[in-house]
Design a protein around this motif. Structure first.
Motif, mmCIF file in Angstrom:
data_model
loop_
_atom_site.group_PDB
_atom_site.id
_atom_site.type_symbol
_atom_site.label_atom_id
_atom_site.label_comp_id
_atom_site.label_asym_id
_atom_site.label_seq_id
_atom_site.Cartn_x
_atom_site.Cartn_y
_atom_site.Cartn_z
ATOM 1 N N ILE A 206 0.858 -1.186 0.000
ATOM 2 C CA ILE A 206 0.000 0.000 0.000
ATOM 3 C C ILE A 206 0.890 1.230 0.000
ATOM 4 C CG2 ILE A 206 -1.754 1.291 1.276
ATOM 5 C CD1 ILE A 206 -2.684 -1.397 2.449
ATOM 6 N N ASP A 207 0.731 2.077 -0.986
ATOM 7 C CA ASP A 207 1.631 3.216 -1.145
ATOM 8 C C ASP A 207 1.592 4.152 0.047
ATOM 9 O OD1 ASP A 207 3.471 4.622 -3.077
ATOM 10 O OD2 ASP A 207 2.093 6.234 -2.534
ATOM 11 N N GLN A 208 2.766 4.724 0.347
ATOM 12 C CA GLN A 208 2.864 5.600 1.513
ATOM 13 C C GLN A 208 1.982 6.841 1.392
ATOM 14 O OE1 GLN A 208 7.244 5.662 1.210
ATOM 15 N NE2 GLN A 208 7.105 7.855 0.943
ATOM 16 N N GLY A 209 1.627 7.198 0.172
ATOM 17 C CA GLY A 209 0.730 8.335 -0.039
ATOM 18 C C GLY A 209 -0.630 8.140 0.617
ATOM 19 N N PHE A 210 -1.080 6.900 0.726
ATOM 20 C CA PHE A 210 -2.379 6.630 1.366
ATOM 21 C C PHE A 210 -2.247 6.521 2.885
ATOM 22 C CE2 PHE A 210 -2.759 4.489 -2.863
ATOM 23 C CZ PHE A 210 -3.620 5.426 -3.421
ATOM 24 N N VAL A 211 -1.018 6.237 3.336
ATOM 25 C CA VAL A 211 -0.783 6.045 4.771
ATOM 26 C C VAL A 211 -0.612 7.386 5.480
ATOM 27 C CG1 VAL A 211 0.835 5.062 6.469
ATOM 28 C CG2 VAL A 211 0.235 3.755 4.397
ATOM 29 N N LYS A 212 -0.011 8.327 4.742
ATOM 30 C CA LYS A 212 0.377 9.620 5.319
ATOM 31 C C LYS A 212 -0.753 10.278 6.114
ATOM 32 C CE LYS A 212 2.768 13.804 3.738
ATOM 33 N NZ LYS A 212 1.705 14.822 3.864
ATOM 34 N N ASP A 213 -1.916 10.439 5.482
ATOM 35 C CA ASP A 213 -3.029 11.128 6.143
ATOM 36 C C ASP A 213 -4.172 10.188 6.514
ATOM 37 O OD1 ASP A 213 -1.741 13.615 5.862
ATOM 38 O OD2 ASP A 213 -2.402 13.731 3.777
ATOM 39 N N LEU A 214 -3.795 8.930 6.712
ATOM 40 C CA LEU A 214 -4.797 7.895 6.979
ATOM 41 C C LEU A 214 -5.752 8.265 8.108
ATOM 42 C CD1 LEU A 214 -5.754 4.957 6.459
ATOM 43 C CD2 LEU A 214 -3.992 4.211 8.065
ATOM 44 N N LEU A 215 -5.212 8.927 9.151
ATOM 45 C CA LEU A 215 -6.050 9.204 10.317
ATOM 46 C C LEU A 215 -6.943 10.418 10.143
ATOM 47 C CD1 LEU A 215 -3.287 7.715 11.592
ATOM 48 C CD2 LEU A 215 -4.838 7.849 13.531
ATOM 49 N N LEU A 236 -4.071 -12.452 -1.171
ATOM 50 C CA LEU A 236 -2.779 -11.765 -1.172
ATOM 51 C C LEU A 236 -2.524 -11.140 0.191
ATOM 52 C CD1 LEU A 236 -3.134 -9.800 -4.541
ATOM 53 C CD2 LEU A 236 -2.019 -12.010 -4.174
ATOM 54 N N GLU A 237 -1.243 -11.010 0.527
ATOM 55 C CA GLU A 237 -0.886 -10.284 1.736
ATOM 56 C C GLU A 237 -0.838 -8.789 1.421
ATOM 57 O OE1 GLU A 237 2.879 -11.892 3.008
ATOM 58 O OE2 GLU A 237 2.157 -13.947 2.821
ATOM 59 N N THR A 238 -0.952 -7.953 2.470
ATOM 60 C CA THR A 238 -0.747 -6.514 2.277
ATOM 61 C C THR A 238 0.342 -6.042 3.218
ATOM 62 O OG1 THR A 238 -2.595 -6.160 3.806
ATOM 63 C CG2 THR A 238 -3.020 -5.759 1.477
ATOM 64 N N ILE A 239 1.141 -5.121 2.741
ATOM 65 C CA ILE A 239 2.108 -4.449 3.606
ATOM 66 C C ILE A 239 1.985 -2.949 3.364
ATOM 67 C CG2 ILE A 239 3.968 -4.923 1.916
ATOM 68 C CD1 ILE A 239 5.912 -4.858 4.411
ATOM 69 N N ALA A 240 1.941 -2.187 4.450
ATOM 70 C CA ALA A 240 1.820 -0.734 4.327
ATOM 71 C C ALA A 240 3.200 -0.102 4.364
ATOM 72 C CB ALA A 240 0.957 -0.175 5.456
ATOM 73 N N GLU A 241 3.425 0.843 3.455
ATOM 74 C CA GLU A 241 4.697 1.574 3.407
ATOM 75 C C GLU A 241 4.539 2.927 4.076
ATOM 76 O OE1 GLU A 241 7.087 1.319 -0.366
ATOM 77 O OE2 GLU A 241 5.098 1.562 -1.208
ATOM 78 N N GLY A 242 5.650 3.478 4.522
ATOM 79 C CA GLY A 242 5.644 4.860 5.002
ATOM 80 C C GLY A 242 4.947 5.050 6.336
ATOM 81 N N VAL A 243 5.000 4.031 7.199
ATOM 82 C CA VAL A 243 4.399 4.144 8.530
ATOM 83 C C VAL A 243 5.340 4.971 9.407
ATOM 84 C CG1 VAL A 243 3.530 2.890 10.533
ATOM 85 C CG2 VAL A 243 3.313 1.900 8.232
ATOM 86 N N GLU A 244 4.906 6.146 9.774
ATOM 87 C CA GLU A 244 5.789 7.070 10.494
ATOM 88 C C GLU A 244 5.385 7.291 11.943
ATOM 89 O OE1 GLU A 244 6.161 10.692 8.229
ATOM 90 O OE2 GLU A 244 7.423 9.717 6.707
#
Ligand code: C2E
Ligand code: MG
Ligand code: MG
Ligand code: MG
Length: 277
Positions: A206-215, A236-244
């Motif tokens: 999952i691209d970090q662009g979607f993780v950035k403002d997830l909340l 399929l498995e999922t892995i999230a990128e850009g978890v800060e």
């Protein structure tokens, strides 16, 4: 001045362009020299699995190229990968990465207390489409059989734009030797859901662009939710990128994305940083 002499204005503009061209040429020469003199290195960023109970477990690393040049300083892959791409150097970069990963196999394995770890490398469209990609990979697996168990290739959707059938066939052949695929930056490219059906993928990143403002962004939340459900349905498995942040991690795990990668969990570092012994 520009008013009275448009010519000077144009000449000035051209000098600017000339200068930019020269800069790029210098950077390109430096990159070629760095490849020849083996000055490119890999940093490894850990990937974790959160299984609800107990601490997160490191399940693998993503290998990321790093280039430090005396003249230009630390050059970002965002700058030198496109440069290599437009100058036919990607196959050479692929060799650099594969040689380094193979040299690191022993040290990588000491970072884990289990044998299911992954080392993921990034492979661009031009690398994957090189005529000797498969034969080179087979040769390397013959030399280093552990690659078949541990290597994962991260491809982006741009790989898939042309000749999807040919690429799918190639990917199936590579899968049949044991090497798996992740779809990188998922959701940012020219995604067509048919790819998910046609291609032998292990997981979606999952691209970090979607993780950035997830909340805070309900659209991002809806997209991430949907991607996770889609991946689940397809096995399929999922892995999230850009978890800060911890909050992003908690939300993702609660949503069912248990694999995480990002600065909150660990930055890309030289392998020595991660070794246990
Ligand atoms: P990518 O494959 O999507 O890699 C993830 C990028 O996000 C990496 O940037 C990583 O350092 C960065 N990152 C990781 N966690 C976080 C985080 O929590 N927050 C933020 N803001 N960023 C994070 P990097 O190393 O600069 O690489 C950029 C891109 O360059 C990579 O994107 C990949 O597409 C390409 N690249 C890097 N190494 C290679 C390589 O060996 N071969 C190829 N073909 N491409 C490469
Ligand atoms: Mg990647
Ligand atoms: Mg990515
Ligand atoms: Mg990326």
């Amino acid at each position: 001045h520009a008013k009275v002499s448009g010519g000077a204005c144009i000449r000035f503009f051209n000098e600017d362009m000339q200068q930019e061209f020269n800069q790029r040429q210098l950077l390109l020469d430096a990159l070629k020299s760095a490849i020849t003199h083996e000055q490119l290195t890999l940093h490894y960023q850990p990937q974790y699995l959160h299984n609800g109970e107990g601490p997160a477990r490191c399940i693998g690393f993503e290998a990321l190229l790093r280039w430090y040049d005396d003249e230009h300083g630390q050059v970002s892959p965002a700058d030198f990968i496109p440069l290599a791409e437009s100058n036919g150097l990607m196959s050479q970069l692929h060799f650099v990465v594969m040689n380094q990963v193979m040299a690191d196999m022993d040290n990588l394995s000491t970072c884990f207390d289990h044998d299911d770890w992954i080392v993921a490398i990034n492979v661009s469209a031009s690398q994957l489409r090189a005529s000797d990609f498969l034969s080179d990979l087979k040769h390397r697996v013959a030399t280093e059989p552990r690659l078949a168990r541990h290597l994962e290739l991260e491809v982006t959707e741009s790989v898939l734009i042309e000749d999807i059938d040919g690429i799918a066939q190639l990917m199936r052949e590579i899968s049949s030797i044991g090497i798996q695929f992740a779809l990188d930056d998922f959701g940012t490219g020219y995604s067509s859901l048919i790819y998910l059906k046609l291609l032998p993928l292990r997981r979606l990143k999952i691209d970090q662009g979607f993780v950035k403002d997830l909340l805070s962004d309900r659209s991002d939340e809806a997209i991430v939710k949907t991607v996770i459900a889609l991946a689940d349905g397809l096995g399929l498995e999922t892995i999230a990128e850009g978890v800060e942040t911890k909050a992003q991690q908690q939300r993702l795990v609660a949503m069912g994305c248990k694999q995480l990668q990002g600065y909150y969990l660990g930055r890309p570092e030289p392998l020595a940083h991660w070794r246990k012994d």
